[in-house]
Design an enzyme around this catalytic site. Structure first.
Site, PDB file in Angstrom:
ATOM      1  CD  GLU A 218      -1.339  -2.313   2.120  1.00  0.00           C
ATOM      2  OE1 GLU A 218      -2.118  -2.910   2.878  1.00  0.00           O
ATOM      3  OE2 GLU A 218      -0.117  -2.612   2.016  1.00  0.00           O
TER       4      GLU A 218
ATOM      5  NE  ARG B 176      15.303 -28.979  -3.746  1.00  0.00           N
ATOM      6  CZ  ARG B 176      16.449 -29.620  -3.970  1.00  0.00           C
ATOM      7  NH1 ARG B 176      17.562 -28.911  -4.162  1.00  0.00           N
ATOM      8  NH2 ARG B 176      16.484 -30.932  -3.989  1.00  0.00           N
TER       9      ARG B 176
ATOM     10  CB  THR C  82      16.829 -38.543   2.069  1.00  0.00           C
ATOM     11  OG1 THR C  82      15.569 -39.188   1.891  1.00  0.00           O
ATOM     12  CG2 THR C  82      17.198 -37.797   0.796  1.00  0.00           C
TER      13      THR C  82
END
Length: 373
Positions: free
Chosen positions: A61, A193, A205
């Site tokens: 704004e 990502r 992982t």
């Protein structure tokens, strides 16, 4: 009372759509603040436009008012989120609009932040300015789903990404998985990502792949990211109940922040280790997300194996699934998408709603939403 959608004109819709388009320019840079766009219109002409670029800088704004100057007096304001009414890093936008002498404010949605939540619109209305809200609200909520989730639920919006063959396999039995999908799909994952505040995976992982979990794109690949803004560096989050991440893991030496959640106390140079409780033999996943919410993490992208992905889905913590399906078959012995033990009957299936399907290079991207009771 707010008008219904039928009371807004075609011009109202067009100007709010432009405000949403401006808000998109902050997709990679406003965290932890919401993405907001603003358009000022006077006598049918756009006199000011602005968007929030990043936390600590002026809000949408204020940027639009600065561009409009004196032409803001008597103007209609289209803003994608209720103007703030509190002093944070910047002064309240509601008072700035009142001081500028605008005649009408149309907000796409109320701000779910408890420090605002209707207060900004009420302050503007009390100054004798016409106030309306709800125009293109669905689109506005989608743009800020992470911020809304953190404000309303105290935790981030959780999106699980997986890549699989058409027969639903993510890796060979040996663990080999480079590459299941093509270059276009992998590039799209890096964009996902970049718009996420954190990327989450499991210790399995990390041990198997030693991933970087960073954004490997050129600036030109991130539409709307201004040249003077830094490239996104999402927080790396590892769930590691037994603290198995080795001190030499690649991610620990990369720029940015790495968080490890574990049941065991310990240290890993280059990471912050946080101890959380256990549930059913694993980490308390809900507690992890609550802690990420306290850290002002809005959106989390999960890139993990089938065990962690399945656990998040089974716990009802997954808000969205993004599946990249490649045009090949990997066979019965290859690893599956989700580990979901205990499903023996058709009425135990995990119900999903398909939200979007599109082609990405040679692969298909399917976005699905878990059904909520």
């Amino acid at each position: 009372m707010n008008p219904t959608a039928g009371n807004w004109s075609a011009a109202d819709h067009a100007h709010m759509a432009r405000a949403l388009q401006l808000a998109e320019r902050g997709r990679y840079s406003t965290h932890p603040n919401p993405r907001v766009g603003c358009v000022l219109v006077n006598n049918g002409q756009t006199v000011g436009e602005g968007w929030h670029r990043r936390a600590g800088e002026p809000h949408a704004e204020v940027n639009a008012l600065r561009q409009a100057g004196e032409a803001a007096r008597g103007a209609t304001v289209y803003v994608t989120l209720e103007p703030c009414c509190h002093h944070g890093r910047t002064p309240p936008c509601s008072q700035a609009l009142v001081d500028a002498g605008v005649a009408r404010v149309v907000a796409a949605m109320r701000d779910p932040n408890p420090r605002v939540d209707g207060g900004g619109l009420e302050q503007i209305r009390s100054a004798g300015i016409v106030v309306e809200s709800g125009l293109l609200e669905i689109q506005a909520r989608r743009l800020n789903r992470g911020f809304i989730s953190r404000m309303e639920r105290g935790r981030p919006y959780l999106r699980i990404k997986s890549a699989a063959s058409l027969d639903g396999r993510t890796a060979m039995a040996s663990g080999e998985s480079q590459w299941v999908t093509g270059a276009d799909a992998r590039r799209e994952v890096h964009r996902m990502r970049a718009e996420s505040a954190a990327v989450l995976t499991g210790s399995g992982t990390v041990l198997a792949d030693d991933p970087s979990m960073n954004v490997r794109l050129q600036r030109a690949d991130l539409a709307g990211l201004d040249d003077d803004l830094p490239m996104p560096t999402p927080v790396r989050v590892v769930l590691d109940s037994r603290l198995r991440v080795p001190p030499g893991a690649r991610m620990l030496g990369l720029p940015g922040q790495t968080l490890i959640y574990s049941r065991l106390a310990g240290e890993r140079p280059g990471a912050e280790v946080t101890v959380v409780g256990a549930v059913d033999g694993g980490l308390d996943l809900s507690a992890v997300l609550t802690d990420l919410g306290k850290r002002e993490i809005n959106e989390v992208l999960v890139e993990a194996g089938p065990t962690l992905a399945g656990a998040l889905l089974a716990a009802g913590l997954a808000d969205e699934l993004v599946l990249f399906l490649a045009p090949h078959l990997m066979g019965d012995d290859a690893r599956g998408l989700f580990h979901l033990p205990g499903i023996a009957r058709m009425d135990q299936r995990v119900s999903l709603t398909i939200d979007d399907i599109r082609c990405v290079g040679a692969d298909w991207r399917i976005t699905a939403l878990p059904a909520r009771t």
